[in-house]
Design an enzyme around this catalytic site. Structure first.
Site, short mmCIF file in Angstrom:
data_model
loop_
_atom_site.label_atom_id
_atom_site.label_comp_id
_atom_site.label_asym_id
_atom_site.label_seq_id
_atom_site.Cartn_x
_atom_site.Cartn_y
_atom_site.Cartn_z
N ASP A 1 -20.07 -8.42 -10.86
CA ASP A 1 -20.12 -8.83 -9.45
C ASP A 1 -18.94 -9.74 -9.12
OD1 ASP A 1 -22.57 -7.53 -8.92
OD2 ASP A 1 -23.63 -9.15 -9.94
N PHE B 1 -29.27 0.89 -10.08
CA PHE B 1 -30.08 0.18 -11.07
C PHE B 1 -30.13 -1.29 -10.68
CE2 PHE B 1 -31.26 2.54 -14.98
CZ PHE B 1 -30.87 3.80 -14.55
N ASN C 1 -20.34 -8.21 -19.85
CA ASN C 1 -21.80 -8.34 -19.87
C ASN C 1 -22.36 -7.52 -21.03
OD1 ASN C 1 -22.64 -5.60 -18.90
ND2 ASN C 1 -21.37 -6.24 -17.15
N LYS D 1 -1.41 -15.65 -22.11
CA LYS D 1 -2.59 -16.33 -22.64
C LYS D 1 -2.61 -17.78 -22.14
CE LYS D 1 -5.09 -17.71 -26.68
NZ LYS D 1 -5.05 -18.08 -28.07
N LYS E 1 -28.78 -1.51 0.65
CA LYS E 1 -27.62 -0.69 0.31
C LYS E 1 -27.80 0.78 0.69
CE LYS E 1 -26.01 -3.81 -3.18
NZ LYS E 1 -25.33 -4.00 -4.44
#
Ligand SMILES: Cc1cc2nc3c(=O)[nH]c(=O)nc-3n(C[C@H](O)[C@H](O)[C@H](O)COP(=O)(O)O)c2cc1C
Length: 442
Positions: A310, A359, A241, A320, A377
């Protein structure tokens, strides 16, 4: 290939320029959020070019910098460089017309929170030790009551010389602090002690000197995560990300500035991590989970600023994967939820420690999602940011966040990640005060 690599992304320069004169009134030059005006003395050594990076490092943590260069320093690096970076006139002489309407060195001496000299030559060390005031920098040293931090750099024989050692001892006895030079290759061709300390270490030392003495975080263990995680598909491809790690690094630096014992667990980020007490490098969400769960039971505060994947490939290939015609399908499975597992730590039920901060990087209605995440949470604070906005979230040096806590939401204006980090820690400190009445752990 599914690679989304983190890239360093420079901010466009802002048009918010300082006035063209150095404004020395403490009330106007000292920044908000406890930020300070620092005089950065630059002297005539080869390491002078590294002072540019020191200057940037201080600024990214929200400090104002006024650069003071000796005549020799200006032979190594152009004053224009510092002028452009600090957005202030650089002081290179005490004799410039117009400078003395307010006796400049005295005015600056009163306004600064720190006099930092990096690099500091043998010559300036000698002048400071012996009270010689024959230029702006040495006059400033005598005139200021602010703490003084020197980063000496010179040839090994110069450093070892009795005269220099005696001057260093004189200054240390007077309360001057030092960032010790390192060992390594010196510009003179020697290998030995005398090399200017790394800019990040100099900035961290400056922040320690400026640390508020009464911070409740002093001596507390703060665990911070930063950066992305990479989930391997095969030996050459991964799912990642766009997190740069800047927000986590800013939080780690700010917690350390307040005197905390900081452990930073960093994913594969290209941002240079700040000086901390322990740095753990991880790659995947599973490694991040293991590292956090191993450290968290000893922590007073855990701040999960990392953008942990996630999902991870269900069956990563050891070889590969060959390309074929037609579309490919990648099956992903959920990673373990670190924040939720932290919320279930037995010590949380007993004493509410470690204090947990998460966050929520969202696209649209971030605060509402953060409120829901906080309740689900069982964490103390959730910092929400809408990553679809310009100047917020991943890869940029600024952020615009809403901090969602037990006493409601607080939306902050767009500001540097260093300033956001300070605001988040300001919000954490009362929770630490409430829940950790016991003295700091050994
Ligand atoms: C190429 C070069 C490199 C130098 N590097 C250093 C150095 O790293 N440390 C030091 O103490 N002096 C160094 N010097 C000597 C100083 O520049 C010299 O002592 C000068 O007078 C220092 O002035 P200042 O202390 O006012 O900046 C160097 C000189 C030259 C020509």
């Amino acid at each position: 290939m599914t690679e989304i690599a983190a890239t360093a992304n420079r901010q466009p320069s802002t048009v918010n320029r300082q006035p063209s004169t150095v404004n020395c009134q403490p009330s106007t030059v000292n920044c908000q959020l406890g930020r300070s005006l620092i005089a950065l003395g630059v002297t005539g050594g080869i390491g002078a070019y590294k002072a540019v990076e020191v200057c940037r490092g201080l600024q990214t943590r929200g400090h104002e910098v006024v650069a003071v260069m000796t005549r020799s320093a200006a032979r190594f690096v152009g004053p224009v460089t510092f002028e452009a970076i600090t957005r202030r006139p650089v002081i290179t002489s005490q004799w410039k017309p117009g400078m003395n309407a307010d006796i400049e060195h005295v005015a600056i001496a009163d306004a600064i929170a720190l006099l930092l000299v990096a690099p500091c030559t043998a010559n300036v060390i000698g002048k400071f030790a012996n009270g010689i005031a024959d230029d702006f920098l040495s006059s400033l040293y005598l005139a200021t009551k602010a703490p003084v931090l020197l980063a000496p750099a010179m040839n090994s024989n110069m450093l070892a010389h009795d005269a220099v050692q005696r001057n260093l001892q004189t200054l240390a006895a007077r309360g001057v602090r030092f960032v010790d030079p390192g060992e390594g290759y010196l510009a003179c061709g020697w290998i030995g002690k005398g090399r200017l300390a790394e800019p990040a270490a100099i900035v961290a030392a400056a922040e320690l000197v400026l640390a508020p003495p009464d911070s409740v975080l002093r001596g507390r263990r703060v665990l911070v995560t930063a950066g992305p995680t990479y989930e391997d598909i095969d030996p050459v491809r991964y799912v990642g990300n766009r997190s740069s790690g800047r927000m986590g690094c800013a939080l780690a630096a700010e917690a350390r500035r307040r005197g905390a014992h900081v452990i930073l667990i960093a994913g594969p980020t290209r941002v240079e991590p700040p000086a901390v007490d322990g740095l753990v490098r991880v790659r995947s969400a599973a490694e991040m989970h293991a590292a956090v769960m191993a450290e968290a039971p000893r922590a007073d505060v855990v701040i999960m600023a990392a953008a942990v994947a996630d999902y991870t490939p269900a069956e990563p290939s050891p070889r590969k994967i060959a390309k074929s015609e037609g579309p490919a399908t990648l099956t992903l499975q959920r990673t373990r939820d670190i924040l939720a597992d932290l919320g279930r730590l037995p010590s949380r039920a007993a004493s509410g420690v470690p204090i947990l901060v998460g966050f929520a990087a969202e696209t649209g209605d971030a605060a509402a999602k953060a409120r829901e995440k906080r309740a689900r949470k069982q964490v103390d604070l959730v910092v929400a940011n809408d990553v679809s906005r310009a100047g917020a979230g991943f890869e940029v040096e600024t952020n615009e966040v809403t901090i969602v806590g037990p006493d409601g939401d607080r939306t902050l204006p767009p500001q540097s990640k260093g300033q956001v980090a300070a605001a988040i820690l300001d919000r954490i400190e009362p929770l630490v005060r409430e829940r950790t009445a016991a003295p700091v752990r050994a």
